[in-house]
Motif scaffolding. Structure first.
Motif, PDB file in Angstrom:
ATOM      1  N   UNK A 266       1.283  -0.928  -0.104  1.00 14.00           N
ATOM      2  CA  UNK A 266      -0.155  -0.045  -0.047  1.00 14.00           C
ATOM      3  C   UNK A 266       0.441   0.786   0.508  1.00 14.00           C
ATOM      4  N   UNK A 267       0.776   2.113  -0.885  1.00 14.47           N
ATOM      5  CA  UNK A 267       1.799   2.797  -1.109  1.00 14.47           C
ATOM      6  C   UNK A 267       1.200   4.253  -1.167  1.00 14.47           C
ATOM      7  N   UNK A 268       1.825   5.642  -1.229  1.00 11.30           N
ATOM      8  CA  UNK A 268       0.949   6.411  -0.603  1.00 11.30           C
ATOM      9  C   UNK A 268       2.315   8.262  -1.365  1.00 11.30           C
ATOM     10  N   UNK A 269       1.268   9.100  -1.748  1.00 15.90           N
ATOM     11  CA  UNK A 269       2.669   9.951  -1.620  1.00 15.90           C
ATOM     12  C   UNK A 269       3.589  10.394  -0.704  1.00 15.90           C
ATOM     13  N   UNK A 270       4.970  11.000  -1.230  1.00 15.10           N
ATOM     14  CA  UNK A 270       6.264  11.129  -0.547  1.00 15.10           C
ATOM     15  C   UNK A 270       6.180  12.375   0.518  1.00 15.10           C
TER      16      UNK A 270
ATOM     17  N   UNK B  91      12.403  22.689   5.068  1.00 14.02           N
ATOM     18  CA  UNK B  91      11.713  22.000   5.724  1.00 14.02           C
ATOM     19  C   UNK B  91      10.046  21.249   5.546  1.00 14.02           C
ATOM     20  N   UNK B  92       9.012  21.567   4.558  1.00 14.28           N
ATOM     21  CA  UNK B  92       7.984  20.056   4.595  1.00 14.28           C
ATOM     22  C   UNK B  92       8.165  18.931   4.870  1.00 14.28           C
ATOM     23  N   UNK B  93       7.631  18.102   5.467  1.00 14.20           N
ATOM     24  CA  UNK B  93       6.974  16.385   5.885  1.00 14.20           C
ATOM     25  C   UNK B  93       7.983  15.787   4.466  1.00 14.20           C
ATOM     26  N   UNK B  94       8.741  15.034   5.001  1.00 15.91           N
ATOM     27  CA  UNK B  94       8.887  13.763   3.898  1.00 15.91           C
ATOM     28  C   UNK B  94       8.282  12.958   4.160  1.00 15.91           C
ATOM     29  N   UNK B  95       7.918  11.865   3.991  1.00 18.57           N
ATOM     30  CA  UNK B  95       7.574  10.384   4.865  1.00 18.57           C
ATOM     31  C   UNK B  95       7.456   9.546   4.132  1.00 18.57           C
ATOM     32  N   UNK B  96       7.013   8.145   4.732  1.00 21.70           N
ATOM     33  CA  UNK B  96       7.652   6.747   3.876  1.00 21.70           C
ATOM     34  C   UNK B  96       6.576   6.770   2.784  1.00 21.70           C
ATOM     35  N   UNK B  97       6.643   6.130   1.487  1.00 20.65           N
ATOM     36  CA  UNK B  97       5.967   6.196   0.729  1.00 20.65           C
ATOM     37  C   UNK B  97       4.874   4.628   0.900  1.00 20.65           C
ATOM     38  N   UNK B  98       5.904   3.923   1.716  1.00 22.36           N
ATOM     39  CA  UNK B  98       5.015   2.517   2.408  1.00 22.36           C
ATOM     40  C   UNK B  98       5.375   1.405   3.871  1.00 22.36           C
ATOM     41  N   UNK B  99       5.075   0.587   4.329  1.00 24.52           N
ATOM     42  CA  UNK B  99       5.927   0.375   5.682  1.00 24.52           C
ATOM     43  C   UNK B  99       7.034  -0.324   5.039  1.00 24.52           C
ATOM     44  N   UNK B 100       8.505  -0.063   5.803  1.00 18.86           N
ATOM     45  CA  UNK B 100       9.880  -0.549   5.375  1.00 18.86           C
ATOM     46  C   UNK B 100      10.781  -0.463   6.632  1.00 18.86           C
ATOM     47  N   UNK B 101      12.064  -0.545   6.284  1.00 14.11           N
ATOM     48  CA  UNK B 101      13.096  -0.705   6.817  1.00 14.11           C
ATOM     49  C   UNK B 101      13.823   0.538   6.092  1.00 14.11           C
ATOM     50  N   UNK B 102      14.502   1.230   7.233  1.00 14.68           N
ATOM     51  CA  UNK B 102      15.616   2.346   6.062  1.00 14.68           C
ATOM     52  C   UNK B 102      16.889   1.419   6.255  1.00 14.68           C
TER      53      UNK B 102
ATOM     54  N   UNK C 166      12.982   0.730  11.541  1.00 11.67           N
ATOM     55  CA  UNK C 166      11.863   0.538  10.984  1.00 11.67           C
ATOM     56  C   UNK C 166      10.310   1.224  11.293  1.00 11.67           C
ATOM     57  N   UNK C 167       9.455   1.751  10.095  1.00 16.06           N
ATOM     58  CA  UNK C 167       9.475   3.007   9.607  1.00 16.06           C
ATOM     59  C   UNK C 167       7.622   1.824   8.970  1.00 16.06           C
ATOM     60  N   UNK C 168       6.682   3.241   9.319  1.00 13.17           N
ATOM     61  CA  UNK C 168       5.304   2.957   8.913  1.00 13.17           C
ATOM     62  C   UNK C 168       5.320   4.316   7.377  1.00 13.17           C
ATOM     63  N   UNK C 169       4.343   3.638   7.035  1.00 10.91           N
ATOM     64  CA  UNK C 169       4.103   3.875   5.835  1.00 10.91           C
ATOM     65  C   UNK C 169       3.428   5.074   6.166  1.00 10.91           C
ATOM     66  N   UNK C 170       3.268   6.769   5.497  1.00 13.51           N
ATOM     67  CA  UNK C 170       3.386   8.095   6.159  1.00 13.51           C
ATOM     68  C   UNK C 170       3.970   8.782   6.977  1.00 13.51           C
ATOM     69  N   UNK C 171       4.786   7.636   7.670  1.00  9.95           N
ATOM     70  CA  UNK C 171       5.605   8.344   8.626  1.00  9.95           C
ATOM     71  C   UNK C 171       6.643   9.130   8.506  1.00  9.95           C
ATOM     72  N   UNK C 172       6.836  10.662   9.186  1.00 13.97           N
ATOM     73  CA  UNK C 172       8.065  11.882   8.631  1.00 13.97           C
ATOM     74  C   UNK C 172       9.349  11.029   8.459  1.00 13.97           C
ATOM     75  N   UNK C 173       9.951  11.028   7.207  1.00  6.99           N
ATOM     76  CA  UNK C 173      11.259  10.370   7.683  1.00  6.99           C
ATOM     77  C   UNK C 173      12.350  11.861   7.416  1.00  6.99           C
ATOM     78  N   UNK C 174      11.847  12.922   6.836  1.00  2.00           N
ATOM     79  CA  UNK C 174      13.248  13.775   6.175  1.00  2.00           C
ATOM     80  C   UNK C 174      12.274  15.124   6.196  1.00  2.00           C
ATOM     81  N   UNK C 175      13.349  16.155   6.002  1.00  2.00           N
ATOM     82  CA  UNK C 175      12.651  17.656   5.974  1.00  2.00           C
ATOM     83  C   UNK C 175      13.032  18.292   4.711  1.00  2.00           C
ATOM     84  N   UNK C 176      12.115  18.720   3.473  1.00  2.00           N
ATOM     85  CA  UNK C 176      12.423  19.078   2.317  1.00  2.00           C
ATOM     86  C   UNK C 176      12.824  19.773   2.151  1.00  2.00           C
TER      87      UNK C 176
END
Length: 315
Positions: A199-203, A226-237, A276-286
């Motif tokens: 299941x994917x969503x916009x990053x 500074x805009x939120x960048x999120x994981x497009x799906x569940x996974x591992x960094x 480990x991250x979830x889909x939609x979880x913030x991973x960085x700032x643009x």
């Protein structure tokens, strides 16, 4: 009687004159033998013409067949253009390592050879325009998304020297506990879509300003610093850093054995490798690291090859 005496006297005088002529006669010139166009002497190298004897191998002469050239002995080590001796690095490496730290004497050629990969692999995985590398630079020697088997370590990093026995102290300090990965908020960036069992969503929110194709291995999405960048799906960094030229601050997330996603040009990173991250979880700032403007470079890779992100994510 007088006639006989005069005859004998004249004969004797004639004989004496002939004898004198023979005594004054010079010895004959030495006889030479040879063919037309060449002359050799019976007296060895004494040229009868008084010139210096012809020596095929003498300096300053031109022989019909030149003496074979003998190259000088090869140097024990190649010489660099700077004039110093170049000593290639052939230190053993861990073939299972994902990265290699460049040391003096390393080249793209001998790094590729020691890890059983090609020079094209090294340049592509590290976004190198040519074979220029520098001491201390970290290079990927496995494709993005590769996870080293447990219990292996990069042989390119020198093993620490055994520590000497510390002096006794009255109250030894306790080591600080390892910092836990920061749990970042989950952000909704649009609708979701399920493709290939994921299941994917916009990053991130924003318009696509660079489409997939040609030299672009993904899409570029415009936004604000500074805009939120999120994981497009569940996974591992599996990667979080700035070691890949052209990507700036980069995060790579592995979703399964087939798919991974990459997020580049970030202002700062909020996750660490192994997290480990979830889909939609913030991973960085643009941001705009290693870019001409603020934007997110987003890639989807299937079995290591870039594919069009719009086939998976609903933009």
């Amino acid at each position: 009687m007088l006639k006989k005496t005069a005859f004998h006297t004249g004969s004797a005088a004639l004989i004496l004159m002939l004898g004198a002529c023979s005594w004054l006669q010079q010895p004959a010139a030495p006889v030479t033998a040879g063919t037309s166009g060449s002359v050799s002497s019976q007296t060895g190298k004494n040229n009868p013409y008084g010139a210096t004897p012809y020596e095929p191998n003498a300096a300053g002469t031109s022989a019909a067949t030149p003496e074979p050239y003998t190259p000088p002995p090869a140097s024990s080590a190649p010489v660099s253009s700077g004039g110093g001796a170049y000593i290639p690095s052939n230190a053993p490496v861990d073939i299972n390592a994902a990265t290699h730290t460049v040391v003096r004497g390393d080249t793209v050629y001998n790094i590729a050879k020691r890890y059983n990969i090609t020079q094209d692999n090294v340049r592509e995985w590290n976004n190198l325009a040519d074979n220029t590398i520098s001491v201390g630079q970290t290079l990927r020697v496995k494709p993005a998304g590769y996870v080293a088997p447990a219990g292996t370590a990069s042989a390119s990093t020198p093993a620490p020297a055994p520590a000497s026995k510390p002096a006794p102290v009255a109250t030894p300090a306790k080591p600080a506990p390892a910092a836990e990965p920061v749990k970042t908020p989950t952000v909704s960036t649009g609708s979701t879509r399920t493709v290939s069992g994921i299941t994917w969503q916009r990053p991130t929110a924003g318009n696509i300003i660079t489409q997939f194709g040609g030299s672009s291995k993904g899409v570029d999405i415009a936004g604000t610093a500074g805009q939120a960048v999120v994981s497009a799906a569940d996974g591992k960094v599996v990667y979080a850093g700035s070691g890949l030229r052209g990507y700036g601050n980069l995060v790579i997330i592995q979703h399964n054995t087939t798919f991974l996603t990459a997020y580049g040009h970030n202002q700062n990173l909020l996750v660490k490798e192994g997290q480990t991250v979830k889909r939609g979880q913030t991973i960085a700032r643009m941001g705009n690291t290693d870019a001409d403007r603020v934007k997110l470079h987003f890639e989807v890779r299937q079995s290591g090859k870039p594919v069009n992100p719009t086939q998976f994510v609903a933009f």
